[in-house]
Design an enzyme around this catalytic site. Sequence first.
Site, mmCIF file in Angstrom:
data_model
loop_
_atom_site.group_PDB
_atom_site.id
_atom_site.type_symbol
_atom_site.label_atom_id
_atom_site.label_comp_id
_atom_site.label_asym_id
_atom_site.label_seq_id
_atom_site.Cartn_x
_atom_site.Cartn_y
_atom_site.Cartn_z
ATOM 1 N N ASP A 34 0.884 -1.171 0.020
ATOM 2 C CA ASP A 34 -0.152 -0.173 -0.030
ATOM 3 C C ASP A 34 0.768 1.187 -0.086
ATOM 4 O O ASP A 34 2.095 1.021 0.488
ATOM 5 C CB ASP A 34 -0.909 -0.073 1.426
ATOM 6 C CG ASP A 34 -1.908 -1.010 1.275
ATOM 7 O OD1 ASP A 34 -2.285 -1.618 0.098
ATOM 8 O OD2 ASP A 34 -2.556 -1.282 2.480
ATOM 9 N N ASP A 80 -9.739 -6.231 2.257
ATOM 10 C CA ASP A 80 -8.189 -6.772 1.698
ATOM 11 C C ASP A 80 -8.115 -8.306 2.327
ATOM 12 O O ASP A 80 -7.131 -8.878 1.498
ATOM 13 C CB ASP A 80 -6.999 -5.834 2.495
ATOM 14 C CG ASP A 80 -7.003 -4.451 1.894
ATOM 15 O OD1 ASP A 80 -7.289 -4.224 0.816
ATOM 16 O OD2 ASP A 80 -6.404 -3.754 2.287
ATOM 17 N N ASP A 98 -4.782 -3.463 4.888
ATOM 18 C CA ASP A 98 -5.245 -3.142 6.156
ATOM 19 C C ASP A 98 -6.908 -2.933 6.208
ATOM 20 O O ASP A 98 -7.194 -3.191 7.480
ATOM 21 C CB ASP A 98 -4.698 -1.720 6.373
ATOM 22 C CG ASP A 98 -4.999 -0.506 5.073
ATOM 23 O OD1 ASP A 98 -5.687 -0.861 4.432
ATOM 24 O OD2 ASP A 98 -4.761 0.542 5.260
HETATM 25 P P1 ATP Z 1 -3.288 2.851 -0.050
HETATM 26 O O1 ATP Z 1 -3.323 3.030 1.599
HETATM 27 O O2 ATP Z 1 -3.559 1.689 -0.605
HETATM 28 O O3 ATP Z 1 -1.980 3.226 -0.576
HETATM 29 P P2 ATP Z 1 -5.268 4.918 -0.033
HETATM 30 O O4 ATP Z 1 -5.266 4.786 1.452
HETATM 31 O O5 ATP Z 1 -4.860 5.973 -0.672
HETATM 32 O O6 ATP Z 1 -4.623 3.602 -0.579
HETATM 33 P P3 ATP Z 1 -8.167 4.586 0.186
HETATM 34 O O7 ATP Z 1 -8.126 4.736 1.485
HETATM 35 O O8 ATP Z 1 -9.016 3.501 -0.466
HETATM 36 O O9 ATP Z 1 -6.548 4.344 -0.304
HETATM 37 O O10 ATP Z 1 -8.366 5.872 -0.558
HETATM 38 C C1 ATP Z 1 -8.789 5.825 -2.133
HETATM 39 C C2 ATP Z 1 -9.195 7.358 -2.306
HETATM 40 O O11 ATP Z 1 -10.412 7.527 -1.638
HETATM 41 C C3 ATP Z 1 -8.303 8.388 -1.918
HETATM 42 O O12 ATP Z 1 -7.200 8.648 -2.994
HETATM 43 C C4 ATP Z 1 -9.421 9.530 -1.574
HETATM 44 O O13 ATP Z 1 -9.567 10.392 -2.920
HETATM 45 C C5 ATP Z 1 -10.328 9.041 -1.084
HETATM 46 N N1 ATP Z 1 -10.444 8.774 0.389
HETATM 47 C C6 ATP Z 1 -9.874 8.499 1.145
HETATM 48 N N2 ATP Z 1 -10.142 8.551 2.362
HETATM 49 C C7 ATP Z 1 -11.178 9.249 2.480
HETATM 50 C C8 ATP Z 1 -12.039 9.853 3.495
HETATM 51 N N3 ATP Z 1 -11.952 9.449 4.633
HETATM 52 N N4 ATP Z 1 -13.159 10.357 2.845
HETATM 53 C C9 ATP Z 1 -13.465 10.371 1.612
HETATM 54 N N5 ATP Z 1 -12.708 10.035 0.706
HETATM 55 C C10 ATP Z 1 -11.634 9.385 1.055
#
Ligand code: ATP
Length: 888
Positions: free
Chosen positions: A326, A636, A632
């Site tokens: 990730d 997953d 996480d």
């Molecule tokens: P990884 O941990 O896999 O690298 P990530 O944490 O960026 O990726 P996600 O948490 O699935 O992956 O988030 C994907 C997308 O969702 C982010 O790029 C963001 O645009 C949106 N996002 C993340 N967190 C939030 C939230 N709390 N509220 C709204 N949108 C969110």
Amino acid sequence: MNIWYTKSKEEVLNQLQTSSKGLPDAEVDKRLEQYGPNRLAEKRRKSPWKLLFQQFTETMVLILIVAALLSLFLGKTTEAVAILAIVVLFGVLGFFQEYRAERAMAALNRMVVPIVRVSRNGIIKEVSAQDLVPGDVVHLEAGNIVPADLRLLEGFNLKIQEAALTGESEPVEKNIAPLEKAEVGIGDRKNMAYMGTMVTYGRGIGITVATGMETELGKIANLIGAVETTKTPLQEKLDKLGKMLAVVGVAAAALIFGIGLLMGEAASSMFLTAVSIAVAVVPEGLPAVVTITLALGGQRMLQRNALIRKLPAVETLGSVTVICSDKTGTLTQNKMTLTVVELPGLQVQLKPEQTPDLPEQAAAQLNMALSVAVLCNDGTLDRAADNDDEQVLGDPTETALLVAGARQGIYKEDLYAVLPRINELPFDSERKRMSTVHQVNNGADFLNALPDRPYLMCTKGAPDLLLAACDSVWVNGAPVPLDAEWVRNIQEANTNLAQNGIRVLGLAFKQLDNAQVDGNLESELTFMGLVGLIDPPREEVKAAVENCKLAGIKPIMITGDHPLTAAAIGRQLQFGSQADTISGELLHRATDEELLDLAHKTTVYARVSPEDKLRIVSALQQIGHVVAMTGDGVNDSPALRKADIGVAMGITGTDVAKEAADMVLLDDNFTTIVAAVEEGRVIFDNLLRFIKFSLAGNIGKVLVMMVAPFFGLVIALQPLQLLWLNLLTDGLLGLGLGTEPAEEDIMRRPPRNPEKGALDKDDIIRLSLLGIAIAAISLGLALYYYNPANPADHTWQTMLFATIGFAQVFQALALRSSAHSAFNLTTNPLMTGVVISAILLQLAVIYLPFMKSFFNLVPLAATDLLISIAAGSIIFFVIKLIKRFVKK
Ligand code: ATP
């Protein structure tokens, strides 16, 4: 018995003498005393007796028992007793090793006790699940494993998978209404959440009604085991090898027995020879040393912050060829800071501790955007606290927004006072956005520009996906239609930010006439603008990525973030260039076949959803990779299970992910995975080192026993002497070899191919040559000392015994990790210790009166001893020669 699900919320609270604010601390202490910690009594899977018995049924042990019986039959009581003593010793040793290994794994698993959010005294805190007491108010969210039996007081789209109790794998939708009937099965008690079940969606609050063994899970806990200690692939191969050796040993013994009889030897002495051969073949110390090596390895990994949950992982780690990681938190610091707000016609750079000086209209616009970001938020910020780190709780993306809001004087609790949150569509990594629905009461001045409507929905999420749900955009205090040009402008702004590695979120809102939530609610939204958060890469990751590449391991980034953001971070950390990045869209369009092709070249996968992760793992495995994959979230877990090494985050990971993982990163750090791989390689090296050592030695001893009769030495070594030698070498020296430090090139060579057997043809040739050399040198010397005219003089036998022992000491020294000189005393103190002990013990059996008579040995003259040592040392050079000429 209390039937909680038929009672109303008030009745439940009353009866448990608590309130929705939770218990005061003093009461918690009292109840903890009264009810005990919230954990299940551990039930051992195998009883100690069964474990002990198992030790005695291993093939090798059976051979020894037969040998002992034969000795008894031949009137050799001492031998019989000694062999049986060894059997018991190793049985008990093996038993304790396995018992300890099982306990150690159980202890490690206890380290992943979930952390639970509870309200106590009106404050939300994080506590260990073990400290929950009846009456505690517990907050649940997707990814939690329900920590105790709870009666739900609040639920927002809460879905729980209850397979652990009901066997039903489809998640159950929960609500909070009391049930009418008491006679309903667990699966139908919709207002209860039971310990051990998993929250797969939504959020909820429940009151603890039962803990520990009083829970429904506790009642059936007799059925669940503690920890499964599966054997590692190598251990299984060793079991097979053990059986094979047994067969070879018995065959060799029978052969020599037959030949001896034909040559006119007495049956009784041939029997004894046969017994000796069988004893020589069995590597008595092998299983114990393997278990100890694995267990010690697991501990070393723990010191480097990798907690092993399944023992085979220790071994598999050594052959990992790709690490899929990730981005957020693993490669980056997960310290998000809001640095830029980009609204139609307005870009504001936010600097810490500095309030931007804006014209009134712009200030109002910023105020409104930040208010939406703070309303649509699950994080908490403690206004009273002054320490930056301790004042926020929750997902860093969200808390960054709260902190930015607070800088502008916008606080969640102030907003919630006038705009209470009454419904929500939680974030999920599929939609990549979340929405909250608020009841509009008087007093929220940022809403002045809007018409009066009873409800307001706030949404934030990935801009590219969010735009598709919007039909207007908020410009200068009024909505205008979201036409193609606006879309282009917004996308351009998004791209510009993302290119610099900034995580971008879009903000939007919608006014509603009722508060019902359904799937179509997130449409016809009004787009407000973008916020950009920076999350710097972890400093140390760059070096770890470099190490991976040198070690022939391909690092891959898999992230839910925007392709440009991902590519920018990927570039900074040297995962690959833009060209190696693909997005979820492309992934979805690709057939499984095409994916195989993509998997060869892609190093950054962006806008990926958890289902995609599963496909990526499969594709990588199909093209021959051994895959470590981090995760996480709840979704997953299938990918974590599918991967060869599933890696969960210790800090930010959900309980569900940890449950599915083979390894947990205590520091959430990519570097730790690489460290664990290195340890895995060291462990595997050492296991092989020791196994080869042991096999070559035993080949030598068996050859001596088989060849000696042809030179008139019917019983070259007696069973007791062989047992002693085996203990000294396979056991003691083996332990030292099992703990050798890493070879210098450990992370400079390609991963081991797990398909390949533990030993290849060259290995077998090498160790056979070595065995022959040991036999030739020691037997040659013995024959030189043998005087047929004086058969009562057994000096030759002691010379044989001593020389084999010394030869194996030199063998062990020559096989030490190449990084360090064979005679270095400090790199592996245990090795130094065992070598010195082995030499002293060897001298003790030869010279101490009581021991030498027990083992039928004669004290050697000083020159003879020196000759024996010198002959043994030849092996050292033989090994160096073999290493040189029998090439890998
Ligand atoms: P990884 O941990 O896999 O690298 P990530 O944490 O960026 O990726 P996600 O948490 O699935 O992956 O988030 C994907 C997308 O969702 C982010 O790029 C963001 O645009 C949106 N996002 C993340 N967190 C939030 C939230 N709390 N509220 C709204 N949108 C969110």
